[in-house]
Write an enzyme that holds these catalytic residues in place. Structure first.
Site, PDB file in Angstrom:
ATOM      1  N   LYS A  63      75.080  40.048  24.622  1.00 27.20           N
ATOM      2  CA  LYS A  63      75.707  39.068  25.519  1.00 27.20           C
ATOM      3  C   LYS A  63      77.119  39.489  25.966  1.00 27.20           C
ATOM      4  O   LYS A  63      77.564  39.107  27.048  1.00 27.20           O
ATOM      5  CB  LYS A  63      75.765  37.691  24.849  1.00 27.20           C
ATOM      6  CG  LYS A  63      74.413  36.994  24.823  1.00 27.20           C
ATOM      7  CD  LYS A  63      74.524  35.597  24.253  1.00 27.20           C
ATOM      8  CE  LYS A  63      73.204  34.865  24.386  1.00 27.20           C
ATOM      9  NZ  LYS A  63      73.280  33.466  23.988  1.00 27.20           N
ATOM     10  N   ASP A  99      73.968  28.802  28.864  1.00 28.44           N
ATOM     11  CA  ASP A  99      73.837  28.162  27.543  1.00 28.44           C
ATOM     12  C   ASP A  99      74.528  26.793  27.530  1.00 28.44           C
ATOM     13  O   ASP A  99      74.032  25.849  26.919  1.00 28.44           O
ATOM     14  CB  ASP A  99      74.447  29.050  26.448  1.00 28.44           C
ATOM     15  CG  ASP A  99      73.516  30.193  26.063  1.00 28.44           C
ATOM     16  OD1 ASP A  99      72.290  30.054  26.251  1.00 28.44           O
ATOM     17  OD2 ASP A  99      74.018  31.229  25.583  1.00 28.44           O
TER      18      ASP A  99
HETATM   19  P1  NAP Z   1      75.736  34.347  15.345  1.00 28.35           P
HETATM   20  O1  NAP Z   1      76.579  34.749  16.508  1.00 28.35           O
HETATM   21  O2  NAP Z   1      75.204  35.382  14.420  1.00 28.35           O
HETATM   22  O3  NAP Z   1      76.579  33.266  14.486  1.00 28.35           O
HETATM   23  C1  NAP Z   1      76.060  32.679  13.321  1.00 28.35           C
HETATM   24  C2  NAP Z   1      77.151  31.891  12.604  1.00 28.35           C
HETATM   25  O4  NAP Z   1      76.523  31.183  11.506  1.00 28.35           O
HETATM   26  C3  NAP Z   1      78.251  32.718  11.991  1.00 28.35           C
HETATM   27  O5  NAP Z   1      79.446  31.968  12.026  1.00 28.35           O
HETATM   28  C4  NAP Z   1      77.776  32.896  10.534  1.00 28.35           C
HETATM   29  O6  NAP Z   1      78.843  33.036   9.635  1.00 28.35           O
HETATM   30  C5  NAP Z   1      77.147  31.564  10.276  1.00 28.35           C
HETATM   31  N1  NAP Z   1      76.120  31.587   9.223  1.00 28.35           N
HETATM   32  C6  NAP Z   1      75.085  32.470   9.125  1.00 28.35           C
HETATM   33  N2  NAP Z   1      74.303  32.114   8.077  1.00 28.35           N
HETATM   34  C7  NAP Z   1      74.857  31.011   7.525  1.00 28.35           C
HETATM   35  C8  NAP Z   1      74.524  30.181   6.410  1.00 28.35           C
HETATM   36  N3  NAP Z   1      73.436  30.410   5.670  1.00 28.35           N
HETATM   37  N4  NAP Z   1      75.324  29.128   6.110  1.00 28.35           N
HETATM   38  C9  NAP Z   1      76.423  28.880   6.854  1.00 28.35           C
HETATM   39  N5  NAP Z   1      76.808  29.633   7.910  1.00 28.35           N
HETATM   40  C10 NAP Z   1      76.023  30.674   8.248  1.00 28.35           C
HETATM   41  O7  NAP Z   1      74.439  33.533  15.837  1.00 28.35           O
HETATM   42  P2  NAP Z   1      74.270  32.600  17.147  1.00 28.35           P
HETATM   43  O8  NAP Z   1      73.713  33.387  18.258  1.00 28.35           O
HETATM   44  O9  NAP Z   1      75.523  31.853  17.360  1.00 28.35           O
HETATM   45  O10 NAP Z   1      73.070  31.646  16.653  1.00 28.35           O
HETATM   46  C11 NAP Z   1      73.284  30.671  15.652  1.00 28.35           C
HETATM   47  C12 NAP Z   1      72.059  29.720  15.606  1.00 28.35           C
HETATM   48  O11 NAP Z   1      71.921  29.082  16.871  1.00 28.35           O
HETATM   49  C13 NAP Z   1      70.721  30.441  15.354  1.00 28.35           C
HETATM   50  O12 NAP Z   1      69.910  29.602  14.540  1.00 28.35           O
HETATM   51  C14 NAP Z   1      70.109  30.570  16.731  1.00 28.35           C
HETATM   52  O13 NAP Z   1      68.679  30.599  16.694  1.00 28.35           O
HETATM   53  C15 NAP Z   1      70.604  29.285  17.375  1.00 28.35           C
HETATM   54  N6  NAP Z   1      70.702  29.397  18.842  1.00 28.35           N
HETATM   55  C16 NAP Z   1      70.021  28.493  19.581  1.00 28.35           C
HETATM   56  C17 NAP Z   1      70.090  28.537  20.961  1.00 28.35           C
HETATM   57  C18 NAP Z   1      69.317  27.526  21.757  1.00 28.35           C
HETATM   58  O14 NAP Z   1      69.173  27.684  22.984  1.00 28.35           O
HETATM   59  N7  NAP Z   1      68.829  26.476  21.136  1.00 28.35           N
HETATM   60  C19 NAP Z   1      70.872  29.510  21.610  1.00 28.35           C
HETATM   61  C20 NAP Z   1      71.579  30.431  20.826  1.00 28.35           C
HETATM   62  C21 NAP Z   1      71.481  30.359  19.433  1.00 28.35           C
HETATM   63  P3  NAP Z   1      79.111  34.320   8.701  1.00 28.35           P
HETATM   64  O15 NAP Z   1      80.153  35.096   9.436  1.00 28.35           O
HETATM   65  O16 NAP Z   1      79.572  33.708   7.448  1.00 28.35           O
HETATM   66  O17 NAP Z   1      77.780  35.049   8.575  1.00 28.35           O
END
Ligand code: NAP
Length: 276
Positions: A63, A99
């Site tokens: 992205k 988004d």
């Molecule tokens: P990302 O950039 O990898 O960010 C994930 C965040 O969650 C980081 O701050 C990470 O912190 C934290 N984290 C990971 N595992 C964790 C846990 N077990 N407990 C607490 N914090 C945790 O991912 P992202 O793209 O933002 O996506 C995050 C979520 O949103 C995913 O489930 C994804 O499927 C969902 N999502 C949904 C949509 C939609 O359209 N609905 C769009 C995008 C994303 P650390 O630095 O501590 O690892």
């Protein structure tokens, strides 16, 4: 026929082709949407092929990486410094970000207002968009991460964009108190670890409303806990479908209604629930 795809790595069993094919069927525009898994280091080499398409979506981990390879960005993409939708316009590739459209529509459809005290779990990509929208709407924001240190850079960049904003940090395991709205931007609670909530259950039960970006499962543990006290809730599937609809609006000029999105969400719910 218009040619579109999703680029990312790994793409696994993405549901995006199903969502886009339903949207094409509703709009009556003819389009083909495929998946293009680009291994690490391969993005620049894939650009010639991508330039031959009518548009494409971008997901993790590209992205931000895609930005210098494009010919321009719209205001949203520039603001979030992240691109999830690219369209071809007079031979040029323009980056956008839908988004936030998805997130705001998902809240609106559930009758959830972006106001008051907001607790945001996570400091990654989706959390950055939700934080910016929360502050743009004048809410107070607490950013909770596994350890407080993880949120420092995230909060500094929010403060540069919103110098007067009220933003605090917190550690997820030690949270307490009431929030008008809890936003989950972490994968905590996602399949297969579905019995986990990112916040302690007492905090989830007291929430005024909850939005969880996770869409697998549709009803996460966080959403279940919040519903026990009658809180309004919204799930990530609606955001996913709305962001795809907003991408097609950019690509083809189609227009989609909340009823169109309802239909696709129920089909996708059956599919996701049956598959996992
Ligand atoms: P990302 O950039 O990898 O960010 C994930 C965040 O969650 C980081 O701050 C990470 O912190 C934290 N984290 C990971 N595992 C964790 C846990 N077990 N407990 C607490 N914090 C945790 O991912 P992202 O793209 O933002 O996506 C995050 C979520 O949103 C995913 O489930 C994804 O499927 C969902 N999502 C949904 C949509 C939609 O359209 N609905 C769009 C995008 C994303 P650390 O630095 O501590 O690892």
């Amino acid at each position: 026929m218009g040619k579109y795809c999703l680029i990312g790595h790994p793409l696994g069993h993405s549901v995006s082709p199903m969502i886009h094919s339903r949207l094409f069927a509703i709009s009556g525009k003819s389009g083909e949407y495929t998946l293009k898994d680009i291994p690490t280091g391969g993005l620049a080499g894939a650009m010639d092929e991508l330039r031959g398409l009518d548009g494409f979506n971008v997901t993790i981990p590209y992205k931000q990486d895609i930005i210098p390879l494009l010919d321009g960005l719209d205001d949203r993409a520039r603001f979030y410094h992240a691109v999830n939708t690219v369209r071809r316009c007079g031979g040029k590739l323009l980056g956008s970000n839908t988004d936030a459209d998805g997130f705001l529509h998902a809240l609106e459809d559930a009758g959830i207002e972006l106001k008051g005290s907001v607790l945001l779990c996570g400091a990654g990509g989706v959390a950055a968009m939700m934080a910016a929208e929360t502050l743009r709407h004048g809410c107070t924001l607490t950013v909770a991460t596994r350890t407080v240190g993880k949120a420092m850079n995230f909060i500094s960049s929010l403060k540069r964009a919103f110098p007067d904003a009220d933003v605090k940090s917190a550690a997820l395991p030690y949270l307490s108190g009431h929030y008008d709205l809890i936003l989950n931007g972490t994968p905590a609670g996602m399949y297969p670890d579905i019995n986990i909530s990112p916040v302690p259950s007492a905090v989830a039960r007291k929430a005024g409303a909850v939005f969880d970006a996770i869409y697998n499962p549709i009803e996460t543990e966080l959403i279940k806990l919040a519903k026990e006290n009658g809180a309004k809730t919204a799930c990530g599937l609606r955001m996913l479908v709305w962001q795809a609809a907003a991408a097609q609006e950019l690509w083809t000029g189609a227009h989609f209604t909340a009823e169109n999105i309802d239909g696709i969400c129920s089909e996708m719910e059956d599919f996701i629930t049956g598959r996992f």
